[in-house]
Scaffold this motif. Sequence first.
Motif, PDB file in Angstrom:
ATOM      1  N   MET A 270       1.284  -1.526  -0.187  1.00  0.00           N
ATOM      2  CA  MET A 270      -0.096   0.059  -0.102  1.00  0.00           C
ATOM      3  C   MET A 270       1.135   1.158   0.101  1.00  0.00           C
ATOM      4  O   MET A 270       1.741   1.799   0.608  1.00  0.00           O
ATOM      5  N   ALA A 271       0.606   2.452  -0.742  1.00  0.00           N
ATOM      6  CA  ALA A 271       1.002   3.797  -0.199  1.00  0.00           C
ATOM      7  C   ALA A 271       0.569   4.411   1.156  1.00  0.00           C
ATOM      8  O   ALA A 271      -0.327   4.226   1.441  1.00  0.00           O
ATOM      9  N   HIS A 272       2.068   4.715   1.726  1.00  0.00           N
ATOM     10  CA  HIS A 272       1.657   5.379   3.151  1.00  0.00           C
ATOM     11  C   HIS A 272       1.918   7.256   2.361  1.00  0.00           C
ATOM     12  O   HIS A 272       2.699   7.385   2.313  1.00  0.00           O
ATOM     13  N   PRO A 273       0.844   8.132   3.075  1.00  0.00           N
ATOM     14  CA  PRO A 273       1.067   9.528   3.132  1.00  0.00           C
ATOM     15  C   PRO A 273       1.282   9.753   4.596  1.00  0.00           C
ATOM     16  O   PRO A 273       1.231   9.756   5.663  1.00  0.00           O
ATOM     17  N   ILE A 274       2.870   9.453   4.572  1.00  0.00           N
ATOM     18  CA  ILE A 274       4.287  10.152   5.453  1.00  0.00           C
ATOM     19  C   ILE A 274       3.656  11.566   6.414  1.00  0.00           C
ATOM     20  O   ILE A 274       4.764  12.411   5.222  1.00  0.00           O
TER      21      ILE A 274
ATOM     22  N   GLY B 108      -1.237   1.232  14.412  1.00  0.00           N
ATOM     23  CA  GLY B 108      -0.068   1.541  14.400  1.00  0.00           C
ATOM     24  C   GLY B 108       1.289   2.011  14.280  1.00  0.00           C
ATOM     25  O   GLY B 108       1.866   2.340  14.804  1.00  0.00           O
ATOM     26  N   MET B 109       0.768   2.369  13.446  1.00  0.00           N
ATOM     27  CA  MET B 109       1.856   3.236  11.734  1.00  0.00           C
ATOM     28  C   MET B 109       2.340   4.584  12.652  1.00  0.00           C
ATOM     29  O   MET B 109       1.474   5.897  12.039  1.00  0.00           O
ATOM     30  N   LEU B 110       2.957   4.515  13.881  1.00  0.00           N
ATOM     31  CA  LEU B 110       3.266   6.203  14.018  1.00  0.00           C
ATOM     32  C   LEU B 110       4.242   6.274  14.430  1.00  0.00           C
ATOM     33  O   LEU B 110       4.244   4.907  15.903  1.00  0.00           O
TER      34      LEU B 110
ATOM     35  N   HIS C 220       3.859   9.610  10.991  1.00  0.00           N
ATOM     36  CA  HIS C 220       3.118   9.200  11.152  1.00  0.00           C
ATOM     37  C   HIS C 220       2.513   8.675   9.879  1.00  0.00           C
ATOM     38  O   HIS C 220       2.801   9.904   8.719  1.00  0.00           O
ATOM     39  N   CYS C 221       1.870   8.210   9.561  1.00  0.00           N
ATOM     40  CA  CYS C 221       0.975   7.585   8.145  1.00  0.00           C
ATOM     41  C   CYS C 221      -0.559   8.684   8.420  1.00  0.00           C
ATOM     42  O   CYS C 221      -0.722   8.316   9.330  1.00  0.00           O
ATOM     43  N   HIS C 222      -0.391   8.996   7.280  1.00  0.00           N
ATOM     44  CA  HIS C 222      -1.804  10.244   7.336  1.00  0.00           C
ATOM     45  C   HIS C 222      -3.138   8.828   7.447  1.00  0.00           C
ATOM     46  O   HIS C 222      -4.605   9.940   6.782  1.00  0.00           O
ATOM     47  N   ASN C 223      -3.133   7.808   6.799  1.00  0.00           N
ATOM     48  CA  ASN C 223      -4.255   6.939   6.926  1.00  0.00           C
ATOM     49  C   ASN C 223      -4.892   6.960   7.827  1.00  0.00           C
ATOM     50  O   ASN C 223      -3.870   5.941   8.966  1.00  0.00           O
ATOM     51  N   LEU C 224      -5.886   6.964   8.021  1.00  0.00           N
ATOM     52  CA  LEU C 224      -6.439   7.296   9.129  1.00  0.00           C
ATOM     53  C   LEU C 224      -6.337   5.532  10.265  1.00  0.00           C
ATOM     54  O   LEU C 224      -5.931   5.584  11.503  1.00  0.00           O
ATOM     55  N   TYR C 225      -7.386   5.049   9.421  1.00  0.00           N
ATOM     56  CA  TYR C 225      -7.071   3.149  10.201  1.00  0.00           C
ATOM     57  C   TYR C 225      -5.686   2.849  10.105  1.00  0.00           C
ATOM     58  O   TYR C 225      -5.052   1.932  10.640  1.00  0.00           O
ATOM     59  N   HIS C 226      -4.628   3.177   9.446  1.00  0.00           N
ATOM     60  CA  HIS C 226      -2.941   2.503   8.882  1.00  0.00           C
ATOM     61  C   HIS C 226      -2.668   3.298  10.477  1.00  0.00           C
ATOM     62  O   HIS C 226      -1.959   2.286  11.613  1.00  0.00           O
ATOM     63  N   MET C 227      -2.556   4.769  11.007  1.00  0.00           N
ATOM     64  CA  MET C 227      -2.403   5.368  11.993  1.00  0.00           C
ATOM     65  C   MET C 227      -2.941   4.626  13.476  1.00  0.00           C
ATOM     66  O   MET C 227      -2.272   4.272  14.207  1.00  0.00           O
TER      67      MET C 227
HETATM   68 CU   LIG Z   1      -0.565   3.937   5.760  1.00  0.00          CU
END
Ligand SMILES: [Cu+2]
Length: 508
Positions: free
Chosen positions: A434-438, A496-498, A486-493
Amino acid sequence: MTIFDRESLRHRVIADGSTMTPLSRRTFLVGALATGILSTLPASRSAASDAGKRLVAGTRTLEVNGRAARVYSLIGPDGRPGIRLRAHERFRVDLANQSSKQTLVHWHGQLPPWTQDGFPWPETPPLANGAVQSYDYAPISGTYWMHSHVGMQEQVLMTAPLIVEDEMAQREDRQEIVLMLHDFTFRSPEEVLASLTGSAHAVSAQHAAMTGMMDMGTMDMVGRDAPVMQMPGAEAPHMDLNDVEFDAFLANDRTLTDPEVVRVERGGRVRLRIINGASSSQFWVDLGALTGKVVAVDGHSVRTVAGRRFPIAMAQRLDLLIELPRSGAFPVLAQLEGSPRRTGIILAARDSRIPRLSDRGPPAPRVDLSLETRLAAAEPLRARPADLVRTISLGGSMKPYAWSMDGEMWPHVTPLIVKQGQRVEFELVNQTMMAHPIHLHGHSFQVVAIDGRPFQGAVRDTVLVMPRARVRIAFDADNPGRWAFHCHNLYHMQTGMLTEVRYDGIAA
Ligand SMILES: [Cu+2]
């Protein structure tokens, strides 16, 4: 969110009207006192003439696809969403929480002292309902936005524009139009997250693990007539795009079947400030017959890039200059990546016929870095070698639905320690599909390499890292504190992605 019938809707609207008694209770950062960081806090103000702009976090009712939905709101002193500042005006804002839940608002892309950043660190806890928090810092000019960083309130539209003019823009004879994009669901974000992680149990585990991040208070907003939960294994065909099946995509709170029509002058000159406030969706901005010039990204000026279609990742902003033709109506569309779904507004000269548009069009490709690679900062970082280079891997998968930074998942993370004065470079390596907007809080960074190819890219605050790709960012460590990264995909954040960037010497 709860769907009310008409009668109770009316009742609720009256109940959250602006005639409520003024709030007297002010909260200050209690934890900050204990940790000796008081010097970065605004002084308390008592004289009414010295008051900041009032920003009220509340609730409101939207009608989406003919159905009513209760969502949050952030309303500024002029009764409109968000805050607008003139050039050189300080960000002096009193945030009043009338949302009935605890909340805290992050000034996305701005560079305040860390205690005013609006991230719920232990030292800067969320505001209780009824509390008021004062902010006072020197803002940077450009197109910014604000959103709750508590729980998943962002998905329920606790979001608004934050526009800081600059002198040049003020002098220009241009009509300014803000276009804010959202993804919308009648489900509660907790229910969405449960459908992604596969079970309600997983959600409660997340709640337990993310104490301090999750907002248990939003649980009562679960829609009573919400559709049956999506079963694990029944995800949409694009597993690596668009995790969430949304009910609508909004442009300034409206769908394309009932769009905002912005009146423009014939042959007028427009500055379009586009904000992707969606929690989990990325778009192609499509100007149709018009040509636009990108003049800034994430509030920071770039050397002009002309075009008709521009990708915009989650949390990013695009400033476009457009010269309008003599007559006509001009849709500005935002097409969901990898999908036929779309939203948008219509720019229309007086007396022009407003076209009726479907909220579905030809499918759009996935968002990519075709614009990013062409961008160059108008004011790049001063050339200097890096003092600290860190490789940070972005990990995770759709099954199980969990995401990580540097092999760790929030809140069980080891802070990335930087020292004040360092030039820091982070090489973001995306190991996932997946792409991640960081997004890095409290700093503007420059994109300095993509897939190992160095270049002098844009200065910005959020960068998209494509699947299996690498992006290098550089920044000066000039704003001591604790900063979310963090990743700005709320569900990724939320899964754990923070992680934390912490300055050496800041006690936590
Ligand atoms: Cu992400």
